[in-house]
Scaffold this motif. Structure first.
Motif, PDB file in Angstrom:
ATOM      1  N   MET A   1     -27.014  32.942 -25.586  1.00  0.00           N
ATOM      2  CA  MET A   1     -25.637  32.495 -25.805  1.00  0.00           C
ATOM      3  C   MET A   1     -25.319  31.252 -24.990  1.00  0.00           C
ATOM      4  N   ALA A   2     -24.401  30.446 -25.505  1.00  0.00           N
ATOM      5  CA  ALA A   2     -23.975  29.258 -24.784  1.00  0.00           C
ATOM      6  C   ALA A   2     -23.273  29.667 -23.498  1.00  0.00           C
ATOM      7  N   ASN A   3     -23.283  28.754 -22.552  1.00  0.00           N
ATOM      8  CA  ASN A   3     -22.680  29.060 -21.262  1.00  0.00           C
ATOM      9  C   ASN A   3     -21.155  29.129 -21.335  1.00  0.00           C
ATOM     10  N   ALA A   4     -20.546  28.261 -22.166  1.00  0.00           N
ATOM     11  CA  ALA A   4     -19.086  28.242 -22.244  1.00  0.00           C
ATOM     12  C   ALA A   4     -18.576  29.537 -22.848  1.00  0.00           C
ATOM     13  N   GLN A   5     -17.432  29.998 -22.339  1.00  0.00           N
ATOM     14  CA  GLN A   5     -16.854  31.230 -22.865  1.00  0.00           C
ATOM     15  C   GLN A   5     -16.406  31.012 -24.300  1.00  0.00           C
ATOM     16  N   PRO A   6     -16.742  31.925 -25.212  1.00  0.00           N
ATOM     17  CA  PRO A   6     -16.297  31.804 -26.596  1.00  0.00           C
ATOM     18  C   PRO A   6     -14.775  31.851 -26.686  1.00  0.00           C
ATOM     19  N   VAL A   7     -14.237  30.955 -27.485  1.00  0.00           N
ATOM     20  CA  VAL A   7     -12.782  30.850 -27.648  1.00  0.00           C
ATOM     21  C   VAL A   7     -12.464  30.722 -29.137  1.00  0.00           C
ATOM     22  N   GLY A   8     -11.428  31.430 -29.548  1.00  0.00           N
ATOM     23  CA  GLY A   8     -10.955  31.299 -30.915  1.00  0.00           C
ATOM     24  C   GLY A   8      -9.490  30.911 -30.925  1.00  0.00           C
ATOM     25  N   PHE A   9      -9.125  29.978 -31.787  1.00  0.00           N
ATOM     26  CA  PHE A   9      -7.729  29.613 -31.990  1.00  0.00           C
ATOM     27  C   PHE A   9      -7.281  30.241 -33.304  1.00  0.00           C
ATOM     28  N   TRP A  10      -6.354  31.163 -33.194  1.00  0.00           N
ATOM     29  CA  TRP A  10      -5.882  31.965 -34.330  1.00  0.00           C
ATOM     30  C   TRP A  10      -4.697  31.224 -34.943  1.00  0.00           C
ATOM     31  N   SER A  11      -4.913  30.602 -36.092  1.00  0.00           N
ATOM     32  CA  SER A  11      -3.890  29.765 -36.712  1.00  0.00           C
ATOM     33  C   SER A  11      -3.232  30.532 -37.855  1.00  0.00           C
ATOM     34  N   TYR A  12      -1.950  30.815 -37.702  1.00  0.00           N
ATOM     35  CA  TYR A  12      -1.229  31.620 -38.688  1.00  0.00           C
ATOM     36  C   TYR A  12       0.254  31.319 -38.575  1.00  0.00           C
ATOM     37  N   THR A  13       1.044  31.793 -39.542  1.00  0.00           N
ATOM     38  CA  THR A  13       2.488  31.643 -39.420  1.00  0.00           C
ATOM     39  C   THR A  13       3.060  32.955 -38.887  1.00  0.00           C
ATOM     40  N   HIS A  14       3.968  32.842 -37.967  1.00  0.00           N
ATOM     41  CA  HIS A  14       4.580  34.040 -37.379  1.00  0.00           C
ATOM     42  C   HIS A  14       5.338  34.849 -38.430  1.00  0.00           C
ATOM     43  N   ARG A  15       5.895  34.166 -39.410  1.00  0.00           N
ATOM     44  CA  ARG A  15       6.628  34.874 -40.453  1.00  0.00           C
ATOM     45  C   ARG A  15       5.695  35.773 -41.268  1.00  0.00           C
ATOM     46  N   ASP A  16       4.489  35.281 -41.565  1.00  0.00           N
ATOM     47  CA  ASP A  16       3.517  36.119 -42.279  1.00  0.00           C
ATOM     48  C   ASP A  16       3.220  37.385 -41.483  1.00  0.00           C
ATOM     49  N   ASP A  17       3.044  37.210 -40.170  1.00  0.00           N
ATOM     50  CA  ASP A  17       2.748  38.369 -39.323  1.00  0.00           C
ATOM     51  C   ASP A  17       3.916  39.348 -39.314  1.00  0.00           C
ATOM     52  N   GLN A  18       5.128  38.826 -39.248  1.00  0.00           N
ATOM     53  CA  GLN A  18       6.309  39.689 -39.280  1.00  0.00           C
ATOM     54  C   GLN A  18       6.397  40.452 -40.595  1.00  0.00           C
ATOM     55  N   LEU A  19       6.185  39.749 -41.696  1.00  0.00           N
ATOM     56  CA  LEU A  19       6.283  40.380 -43.012  1.00  0.00           C
ATOM     57  C   LEU A  19       5.206  41.438 -43.215  1.00  0.00           C
ATOM     58  N   ASP A  20       4.085  41.282 -42.534  1.00  0.00           N
ATOM     59  CA  ASP A  20       2.985  42.240 -42.681  1.00  0.00           C
ATOM     60  C   ASP A  20       2.935  43.239 -41.528  1.00  0.00           C
ATOM     61  N   GLY A  21       4.045  43.416 -40.827  1.00  0.00           N
ATOM     62  CA  GLY A  21       4.136  44.439 -39.801  1.00  0.00           C
ATOM     63  C   GLY A  21       3.252  44.224 -38.591  1.00  0.00           C
ATOM     64  N   GLY A  22       2.960  42.953 -38.267  1.00  0.00           N
ATOM     65  CA  GLY A  22       2.145  42.659 -37.086  1.00  0.00           C
ATOM     66  C   GLY A  22       0.652  42.807 -37.301  1.00  0.00           C
ATOM     67  N   ARG A  23       0.234  43.005 -38.543  1.00  0.00           N
ATOM     68  CA  ARG A  23      -1.197  43.239 -38.802  1.00  0.00           C
ATOM     69  C   ARG A  23      -2.070  42.013 -38.524  1.00  0.00           C
ATOM     70  N   ILE A  24      -1.516  40.811 -38.681  1.00  0.00           N
ATOM     71  CA  ILE A  24      -2.321  39.613 -38.461  1.00  0.00           C
ATOM     72  C   ILE A  24      -2.695  39.481 -36.986  1.00  0.00           C
ATOM     73  N   VAL A  25      -1.742  39.710 -36.105  1.00  0.00           N
ATOM     74  CA  VAL A  25      -2.035  39.653 -34.671  1.00  0.00           C
ATOM     75  C   VAL A  25      -2.977  40.788 -34.282  1.00  0.00           C
ATOM     76  N   ARG A  26      -2.754  41.967 -34.828  1.00  0.00           N
ATOM     77  CA  ARG A  26      -3.633  43.099 -34.497  1.00  0.00           C
ATOM     78  C   ARG A  26      -5.060  42.837 -34.977  1.00  0.00           C
ATOM     79  N   LEU A  27      -5.201  42.125 -36.092  1.00  0.00           N
ATOM     80  CA  LEU A  27      -6.545  41.795 -36.570  1.00  0.00           C
ATOM     81  C   LEU A  27      -7.281  40.929 -35.558  1.00  0.00           C
ATOM     82  N   SER A  28      -6.582  39.978 -34.954  1.00  0.00           N
ATOM     83  CA  SER A  28      -7.224  39.127 -33.950  1.00  0.00           C
ATOM     84  C   SER A  28      -7.701  39.964 -32.764  1.00  0.00           C
ATOM     85  N   GLU A  29      -6.891  40.929 -32.370  1.00  0.00           N
ATOM     86  CA  GLU A  29      -7.260  41.789 -31.239  1.00  0.00           C
ATOM     87  C   GLU A  29      -8.465  42.651 -31.579  1.00  0.00           C
ATOM     88  N   ARG A  30      -8.505  43.163 -32.784  1.00  0.00           N
ATOM     89  CA  ARG A  30      -9.635  44.012 -33.194  1.00  0.00           C
ATOM     90  C   ARG A  30     -10.934  43.212 -33.263  1.00  0.00           C
TER      91      ARG A  30
END
Length: 378
Positions: A1-30
């Protein structure tokens, strides 16, 4: 593995996450949790793009040249494509990744159906951000988002996505520098630094000219719609009713045929040229920042950067007016089915110029951060 810590930028609209009951943010955590289980390394995912942490990390990762440990994961929905902020993130990241030959680092998740992504534009104008996404190996989550988050199928899909991230980190090539080929380049005589910069300097005024022509046609379209508004008011005052309005609408549609075709062609040409050269320009700016240049090459770079900044200043003012015009056209399109296809084409063309501004602004930002010493011609 590369030395740098893996980083992801989760690009989404907050409204989509709200309309879907927070599932988009929970998906990033999972996904982050699954990644750490698979690799034993944490995957830091930045969620809140308005936070200082997101902004600092975003600039640091782009400016230090992306490595195989930085991902942009856009959550594609109709609202995502309507968000100028989300579009900018895809465009910026795509250019930086392509400049290093690391296209795999843009990993879209098709979350809510966007027909253009799977069926093509059909009867609607093409969207250049959709085209950028379509060229990647996007992940289909349209049915999975309806599954129970603890179901075996959902958990298996999360595992596969985390595994894919880990495999990309293991297999992507080391940082690569991409140069801009000159049109007359031959294998025996590759262009030097000055030749490449000269080609770019020649292209910049042409792009500025295209934007000015585009703005001129948009002004003409504005005059035509203003004429139609006046004609409708006159018709109403004479008791013309909806029949009178329809007559004016039909005439306006006919009068708009030529300018709409021209604005569509100009918008497509402008975006295509900028997008094609974007990775190379980023590569050149990065090369200038790293290399020990001769005095002559430094002066060439100064001149080139000055041209970029001037282009950004001129086009930035124009695109501000275009955004306002596009918003007004969008409202007007709701009132006439006859004019709606033409107005959609106008909006799509304007969007291409606005998205092109994202590319130019990023060039200007990167060039601003390069220290080339004092200008010898000043």
């Amino acid at each position: 593995m590369a030395n740098a810590q893996p980083v992801g930028f989760w690009s989404y609209t907050h409204r989509d996450d709200q309309l879907d009951g927070g599932r988009i943010v929970r998906l990033s955590e999972r996904i982050a949790n699954a990644f750490e289980i698979i690799t034993s390394e944490p995957l830091e995912i930045f969620l809140d793009k308005k936070s200082i942490e997101w902004g600092d990390a975003w600039r640091l990762r782009l400016d230090s040249a992306l490595t195989g440990t930085t991902f942009l994961i856009p959550i594609i929905t109709p609202k995502f494509l309507g968000s100028q902020e989300c579009r900018r993130e895809v465009i910026k990241f795509s250019g930086h990744a392509a400049s290093l030959g690391l296209d795999e680092l843009l990993l879209p998740i098709h979350y809510v159906n966007v027909p253009q992504l799977t069926e093509g534009p059909e009867n609607q104008p093409a969207d250049e951000v959709v085209e950028l996404i379509a060229r990647r190996q996007w992940v289909d989550w349209r049915d999975l988002r309806l599954e129970d988050e603890d179901s075996p199928g959902y958990r298996q899909a999360v595992h596969k996505l985390a595994l894919r991230l880990s495999e990309i980190i293991e297999t992507v090539p080391a940082e690569m520098s991409v140069k801009v080929p000159a049109p007359n380049q031959t294998a025996e005589e590759p262009p030097g630094f000055i030749e490449i910069m000269a080609e770019m300097e020649e292209a910049l005024p042409a792009w500025m000219d295209t934007v000015q022509k585009f703005a001129g046609i948009i002004a003409l379209i504005g005059e035509e719609t203003k004429w139609a508004t006046g004609e409708m008011a006159t018709s109403d005052s004479r008791g013309g009713g909806f029949a009178g309005r329809m007559r004016v609408t039909e005439e306006l549609a006919t009068r708009l045929v030529d300018p709409v075709e021209k604005v569509d062609a100009l918008g497509s040409k402008y975006w295509a040229e900028l997008a094609a050269i974007d990775p190379g320009v980023i590569g050149i700016i990065r090369q200038v920042a790293k290399d020990d240049l001769s005095a002559e090459d430094k002066q060439t770079a100064r001149d080139f950067f000055k041209e970029i900044k001037e282009l950004a200043a001129v086009t930035r003012e124009t695109t501000g007016h275009l955004q306002e015009f596009s918003d007004n056209v969008g409202q007007a399109s709701l009132g006439s089915r006859r004019l709606r296809p033409q107005f959609k084409t106008i909006q799509a063309a304007v969007q291409k110029v606005i998205d092109g501004q994202t590319i130019i602004n990023e060039w200007s930002r990167l060039a601003e951060d390069v220290d080339l010493g004092d200008d010898e011609q000043s």
